[in-house]
Design a protein around this motif. Structure first.
Motif, mmCIF file in Angstrom:
data_model
loop_
_atom_site.group_PDB
_atom_site.id
_atom_site.type_symbol
_atom_site.label_atom_id
_atom_site.label_comp_id
_atom_site.label_asym_id
_atom_site.label_seq_id
_atom_site.Cartn_x
_atom_site.Cartn_y
_atom_site.Cartn_z
ATOM 1 N N HIS A 82 0.828 -1.206 0.000
ATOM 2 C CA HIS A 82 0.000 0.000 0.000
ATOM 3 C C HIS A 82 0.872 1.269 0.000
ATOM 4 O O HIS A 82 0.623 2.205 -0.769
ATOM 5 C CB HIS A 82 -0.929 -0.029 1.225
ATOM 6 N N ASP A 121 -9.064 4.700 4.300
ATOM 7 C CA ASP A 121 -9.010 4.283 2.893
ATOM 8 C C ASP A 121 -9.880 3.044 2.710
ATOM 9 O O ASP A 121 -9.604 2.005 3.309
ATOM 10 C CB ASP A 121 -7.536 3.966 2.558
ATOM 11 N N HIS A 152 -3.582 9.771 1.361
ATOM 12 C CA HIS A 152 -2.728 8.748 1.999
ATOM 13 C C HIS A 152 -1.833 9.361 3.069
ATOM 14 O O HIS A 152 -1.587 8.735 4.098
ATOM 15 C CB HIS A 152 -1.891 8.000 0.954
ATOM 16 N N HIS A 164 -7.549 -2.150 -2.342
ATOM 17 C CA HIS A 164 -6.130 -2.446 -2.068
ATOM 18 C C HIS A 164 -5.787 -2.243 -0.588
ATOM 19 O O HIS A 164 -4.779 -2.721 -0.111
ATOM 20 C CB HIS A 164 -5.196 -1.624 -2.976
HETATM 21 MN MN MN3 Z 1 -4.860 3.480 -0.778
#
Ligand code: MN3
Length: 198
Positions: free
Chosen positions: A26, A161, A78, A165
């Motif tokens: 990630h 998030d 992120h 993924h």
């Molecule tokens: Mn992500």
């Protein structure tokens, strides 16, 4: 040049709730790719030297800048997401000032978790769930794809998030199990309180 910030912990520090393998992929592949793409897209333009917030505000709602917006937004989100998590070994009690605010606006911490799950379930496809402060009130909101919550006038306190993924290796299709595990074991409430100015 935009740069990825160093992770404030090691890949294995969030296990078993997020595995070291998920963290490594990630951070070093997914997040890094957004930053690399962003740098390629802005190379040689005046966007190269802007701050990330400045850039996002400038190109928000400009259809011809969608590729830049998506990569910049994902980079921004992120950066907040990594700070929204803390190592299992350093888990602390929620600061009392934040707990009082949560009880004021959601009645209980359990209700706040329920709101996170509702928004995560309602986000069709990829996106983010946020704890934000808007007009002095705590709210849980969601954004699609790479859109940062701050563009809608909200101060982000925590980012989660919910792109596949983020959880697929550890939770497969069970997005809400991931949400609950992060909420109960990994959220960095000190960071949320600091963001709220507490
Ligand atoms: Mn992500």
């Amino acid at each position: 040049m935009f740069k990825i910030s160093p992770l404030p912990y090691n890949y294995q520090d969030l296990a078993p709730y997020i595995s070291a393998q998920t963290m490594e992929l990630h951070y070093s592949k997914h997040h890094q790719a957004y930053v690399d793409n962003l740098n390629k897209l802005v190379l040689g333009t005046d966007m190269e030297t802007m701050s990330l917030e400045e850039l996002l505000l400038k190109i928000n709602n400009q259809p011809e800048k969608t590729a830049i917006f998506n990569n910049a937004g994902q980079h921004y989100n992120h950066e907040i997401f990594w700070l929204s998590l803390s190592p299992v070994a350093s888990k602390k009690e929620m600061p009392s000032a934040l707990k009082i605010m949560i009880e004021r606006d959601f009645e209980s911490v359990d209700n706040l978790l329920a709101r996170f799950k509702e928004e995560a379930a309602a986000q069709f496809g990829s996106g983010w769930v946020w704890l934000v402060l808007k007009n002095d009130k705590l709210m849980v909101t969601k954004t699609a794809n790479g859109r940062p919550a701050f563009l809608d006038g909200a101060k982000p306190l925590l980012a989660l998030d919910v792109w596949e993924h983020s959880y697929y290796l550890d939770y497969q299709n069970k997005r809400l199990d991931f949400v609950e595990a992060v909420f109960k074991n990994l959220f960095n409430w000190d960071f949320a309180a600091k963001q709220a100015g507490l």
